[in-house]
Design an enzyme around this catalytic site. Structure first.
Site, short mmCIF file in Angstrom:
data_model
loop_
_atom_site.label_atom_id
_atom_site.label_comp_id
_atom_site.label_asym_id
_atom_site.label_seq_id
_atom_site.Cartn_x
_atom_site.Cartn_y
_atom_site.Cartn_z
N ARG A 46 -69.11 10.87 5.14
CA ARG A 46 -69.94 11.26 6.28
C ARG A 46 -71.40 11.39 5.87
O ARG A 46 -72.30 11.01 6.63
CB ARG A 46 -69.43 12.58 6.86
CG ARG A 46 -68.12 12.44 7.64
CD ARG A 46 -67.35 13.74 7.73
NE ARG A 46 -68.08 14.79 8.42
CZ ARG A 46 -67.75 16.07 8.33
NH1 ARG A 46 -66.73 16.46 7.58
NH2 ARG A 46 -68.43 16.99 9.00
N LYS A 58 -76.74 22.87 11.91
CA LYS A 58 -77.49 22.59 13.13
C LYS A 58 -76.89 23.30 14.34
O LYS A 58 -77.61 23.89 15.14
CB LYS A 58 -77.54 21.08 13.39
CG LYS A 58 -78.21 20.27 12.29
CD LYS A 58 -78.33 18.80 12.67
CE LYS A 58 -76.98 18.12 12.85
NZ LYS A 58 -76.17 18.07 11.61
N ARG A 94 -79.96 9.30 16.58
CA ARG A 94 -79.41 9.05 15.25
C ARG A 94 -80.04 7.82 14.61
O ARG A 94 -79.89 7.62 13.40
CB ARG A 94 -77.89 8.86 15.31
CG ARG A 94 -77.11 10.12 15.70
CD ARG A 94 -75.63 9.82 15.76
NE ARG A 94 -74.85 10.94 16.26
CZ ARG A 94 -74.32 11.89 15.52
NH1 ARG A 94 -74.49 11.85 14.21
NH2 ARG A 94 -73.63 12.87 16.05
N ARG A 113 -64.65 25.89 3.63
CA ARG A 113 -64.71 26.49 4.96
C ARG A 113 -63.36 26.43 5.69
O ARG A 113 -62.66 25.43 5.62
CB ARG A 113 -65.78 25.75 5.78
CG ARG A 113 -66.06 26.32 7.15
CD ARG A 113 -67.24 25.61 7.78
NE ARG A 113 -67.01 24.18 7.98
CZ ARG A 113 -67.90 23.35 8.47
NH1 ARG A 113 -69.13 23.78 8.76
NH2 ARG A 113 -67.61 22.06 8.64
N ARG A 136 -60.50 21.88 8.73
CA ARG A 136 -60.62 20.55 9.33
C ARG A 136 -60.10 19.51 8.37
O ARG A 136 -60.34 19.58 7.16
CB ARG A 136 -62.09 20.25 9.65
CG ARG A 136 -62.56 20.81 10.96
CD ARG A 136 -64.00 20.48 11.25
NE ARG A 136 -64.35 19.07 11.04
CZ ARG A 136 -65.48 18.53 11.47
NH1 ARG A 136 -66.36 19.27 12.13
NH2 ARG A 136 -65.75 17.26 11.24
#
Length: 216
Positions: free
Chosen positions: A172, A14, A88, A127, A161
């Site tokens: 998540r 996004k 959300r 990533r 991360r």
């Protein structure tokens, strides 16, 4: 001018697509996180409320977030607004619709970036980024040419991360589906929902989003 919402789970891309819309269509990205950070140091009455709540470690209320969005809607509009990270929940969706109505504006499109969960986990867990310039890499699809060194700036500060691991990501994802998935049905019922393949190449995703916007 078009006002849109980008929906999709963490890692669906996004933010990447929102940045392209800002660059290519002069749209204004309204990211909840960015607005809260900006408000906290703004010195305004709303900013003081945000700072007080965040300094106590409390969750910022929907009322405050809507207030921040309202402030932004009265500013420069450019090519329209991209709502990123809000709404959300269904109550937030209702509050946003009421706000837009008060401002004489409308929501032109809700774009869901659909992904396959297993493919998304593979994408995210591989990533890593350069801590110096922000360049993004991936173990499988885009590794740095020299291990441990950024191709763009030569830095050796390549990072992952802490929550880009399979367990954290699945947590998540579960949180996203539990809270945000009802929005898919909500906007579908209102005839505002379009879907694109969030796992396609970035240019292909951008082209699909452009098709949706060009119809509005």
């Amino acid at each position: 001018m078009a006002n849109i919402i980008l929906l999709g789970p963490p890692g669906a891309g996004k933010g990447t697509q929102a940045k392209r819309l800002v660059d290519e269509r002069a749209m204004v990205q309204l990211s909840t996180g960015d607005m809260l950070r900006e408000a906290k140091t703004s010195g305004t009455e709303m900013g003081r409320r945000v700072a007080e709540v965040m300094d106590k470690g409390q969750l910022v209320t929907d009322e405050i977030v809507i207030g921040l969005i309202e402030e932004k809607l009265t500013g420069a509009q450019g090519g329209g607004f991209i709502f990123d990270g809000f709404p959300r929940t269904l109550p937030q969706a209702d509050a946003l619709a009421a706000l837009l109505a008060r401002k004489g504006q409308a929501l032109d499109a809700v774009i869901e970036m659909q992904v396959d969960d297993d493919a998304l986990v593979a994408r995210i867990t591989g990533r890593y980024t350069c801590g110096n310039c922000g360049e993004v890499y991936h173990d499988q699809t885009r590794p740095s040419k020299v291990a441990g060194t950024c191709d763009a700036c030569g830095s050796h500060d390549l990072r992952r991360r802490a929550d880009d691991n399979e367990l954290a990501l699945k947590t998540r994802l579960m949180e996203y589906y539990k809270k945000t998935s009802p929005l898919i049905g909500y906007y579908y019922a209102k005839g505002e929902l379009s879907t694109v393949n969030g796992l396609a190449e970035m240019d292909a995703v951008a082209a699909e989003i452009a098709k949706v916007l060009d119809k509005t």
